[in-house]
Design a protein around this motif. Sequence first.
Motif, PDB file in Angstrom:
ATOM      1  N   ASP A 133      46.266  36.800  44.653  1.00  0.00           N
ATOM      2  CA  ASP A 133      45.040  37.453  43.728  1.00  0.00           C
ATOM      3  C   ASP A 133      44.428  37.030  43.104  1.00  0.00           C
ATOM      4  OD1 ASP A 133      45.745  40.231  46.136  1.00  0.00           O
ATOM      5  OD2 ASP A 133      47.663  39.110  45.562  1.00  0.00           O
ATOM      6  N   VAL A 134      45.047  36.571  41.884  1.00  0.00           N
ATOM      7  CA  VAL A 134      44.771  35.660  40.812  1.00  0.00           C
ATOM      8  C   VAL A 134      45.130  34.904  40.789  1.00  0.00           C
ATOM      9  CG1 VAL A 134      44.775  36.587  37.912  1.00  0.00           C
ATOM     10  CG2 VAL A 134      44.564  38.231  39.833  1.00  0.00           C
ATOM     11  N   MET A 188      38.805  41.855  32.445  1.00  0.00           N
ATOM     12  CA  MET A 188      38.072  41.285  33.742  1.00  0.00           C
ATOM     13  C   MET A 188      38.236  41.650  35.150  1.00  0.00           C
ATOM     14  SD  MET A 188      37.888  37.549  30.725  1.00  0.00           S
ATOM     15  CE  MET A 188      36.512  37.648  29.571  1.00  0.00           C
ATOM     16  N   LEU A 189      39.380  41.468  35.233  1.00  0.00           N
ATOM     17  CA  LEU A 189      40.376  41.637  36.585  1.00  0.00           C
ATOM     18  C   LEU A 189      39.511  43.169  36.928  1.00  0.00           C
ATOM     19  CD1 LEU A 189      43.426  39.739  35.991  1.00  0.00           C
ATOM     20  CD2 LEU A 189      41.198  38.719  36.722  1.00  0.00           C
ATOM     21  N   ARG A 190      39.072  44.082  35.527  1.00  0.00           N
ATOM     22  CA  ARG A 190      39.419  45.534  37.010  1.00  0.00           C
ATOM     23  C   ARG A 190      37.439  44.969  37.139  1.00  0.00           C
ATOM     24  NH1 ARG A 190      42.929  46.837  32.275  1.00  0.00           N
ATOM     25  NH2 ARG A 190      41.574  47.478  31.432  1.00  0.00           N
ATOM     26  N   LYS A 230      33.522  44.422  38.254  1.00  0.00           N
ATOM     27  CA  LYS A 230      33.003  44.220  39.472  1.00  0.00           C
ATOM     28  C   LYS A 230      33.024  42.837  39.309  1.00  0.00           C
ATOM     29  CE  LYS A 230      30.644  48.499  40.323  1.00  0.00           C
ATOM     30  NZ  LYS A 230      29.389  49.169  40.891  1.00  0.00           N
ATOM     31  N   PRO A 231      33.236  41.411  40.897  1.00  0.00           N
ATOM     32  CA  PRO A 231      32.933  40.524  40.426  1.00  0.00           C
ATOM     33  C   PRO A 231      32.042  40.131  40.105  1.00  0.00           C
ATOM     34  CG  PRO A 231      34.145  41.541  42.385  1.00  0.00           C
ATOM     35  CD  PRO A 231      33.197  42.798  41.957  1.00  0.00           C
ATOM     36  N   ASP A 232      30.843  40.646  40.150  1.00  0.00           N
ATOM     37  CA  ASP A 232      28.971  39.657  40.183  1.00  0.00           C
ATOM     38  C   ASP A 232      28.760  40.014  38.470  1.00  0.00           C
ATOM     39  OD1 ASP A 232      29.281  43.231  40.555  1.00  0.00           O
ATOM     40  OD2 ASP A 232      26.625  42.565  40.783  1.00  0.00           O
ATOM     41  N   VAL A 233      29.996  40.942  37.755  1.00  0.00           N
ATOM     42  CA  VAL A 233      29.347  41.291  36.158  1.00  0.00           C
ATOM     43  C   VAL A 233      30.248  40.143  35.969  1.00  0.00           C
ATOM     44  CG1 VAL A 233      30.171  42.426  34.885  1.00  0.00           C
ATOM     45  CG2 VAL A 233      28.917  43.216  36.318  1.00  0.00           C
ATOM     46  N   GLN A 277      32.049  45.563  27.801  1.00  0.00           N
ATOM     47  CA  GLN A 277      31.728  45.987  28.868  1.00  0.00           C
ATOM     48  C   GLN A 277      33.164  47.145  29.011  1.00  0.00           C
ATOM     49  OE1 GLN A 277      30.678  45.122  31.918  1.00  0.00           O
ATOM     50  NE2 GLN A 277      29.522  43.682  30.776  1.00  0.00           N
ATOM     51  N   CYS A 278      33.937  47.418  27.517  1.00  0.00           N
ATOM     52  CA  CYS A 278      34.918  48.874  27.295  1.00  0.00           C
ATOM     53  C   CYS A 278      34.838  49.178  26.482  1.00  0.00           C
ATOM     54  CB  CYS A 278      36.069  47.739  27.272  1.00  0.00           C
ATOM     55  SG  CYS A 278      36.738  46.593  28.641  1.00  0.00           S
TER      56      CYS A 278
END
Length: 313
Positions: A101-102, A241-243, A245-248, A263-264
């Motif tokens: 997954d990562v 970063m893993l949490r 959205k992919p496009d972000v 982002q947070c």
Amino acid sequence: MVSDRPVAIVVGASRGIGRQIAISLSDAGYAVVVSSKSDTLPTADAPFPPDPNSSASTIHTVNREIRERGGIVLAVPVDTRDPTSIKSLFEASGNQFGRLDVLVYNAGAIWWSSIANTPFKRFKLMQEVNVEGLYAAIQESLPWFEKGNWKGRVIVVSPPIYSRFFRGKTAYAMGKVGMSILTKGLAMDWKREDKVNMAITSIWPASAIESAATQKTAHDNLESRKDLRTAHIFADAILAMLRAKPDVVNGLLDTDEDFLRRQCGMTDFSKYSLVEGSQPRRIMPAEFPTLEVAEQDDEGRRMDSMKIKASKL
């Protein structure tokens, strides 16, 4: 058997930043493969846990640390200069967990000096470990991401691209910026191929972080230690970063502090200061240049060497 937990491979997980990334991923519910060239087994009487920034910290001690915290972990040695060794790492991970997954690529060779004072042998080592190792790891990861229906993330420890980074460490910067270019290029590939659930992101520290490299100069110097943060900030930013959205985050080149702030919504970073009450100096620019041009989406006539080769067969 396929793991019921998401699986993360951390390359360069024996000490410092990589060790903390592995532990934080485990604490967040990942089954973790800790990998590094450091493969020395601790002696029976060695103190545990070891100094996390010393050579006493290896994938085996990190393995034990994670297990004692209740995590699921596999330790696999790897020589990132050897594509065969990297292939074996992914095979061992796949045999154990059956999914990926990562991928976090934290392995790195470092030499900061002028071109005149950087021997070619040292230059070559940095390109092998930093650029070629990353490229080989990416290639080995792709079949596993495909098996998971193209739902995965790659995190690369490389910097935003800006001119000052080259100063005084050109040979090192050539490799690290090359890694950032791979991040940008693979992100474009995935976007073009409509792999909307894949993302590759580069991350770099905004302020210096306590590690084996910084410890050499700051161990007994309080003023130098005041300029350091703990590795937790880097691991926390990666988890964020893993949490996201992919496009972000796909193709993003960012720093730990800037991502957490933007982002947070984090504004107070004092908990990450190595010396309580200190305010570590920022080593990265406040703003970075954009790499896009007005003709960004105009590719002209694309050439694909694989298709050209196939047409000649």
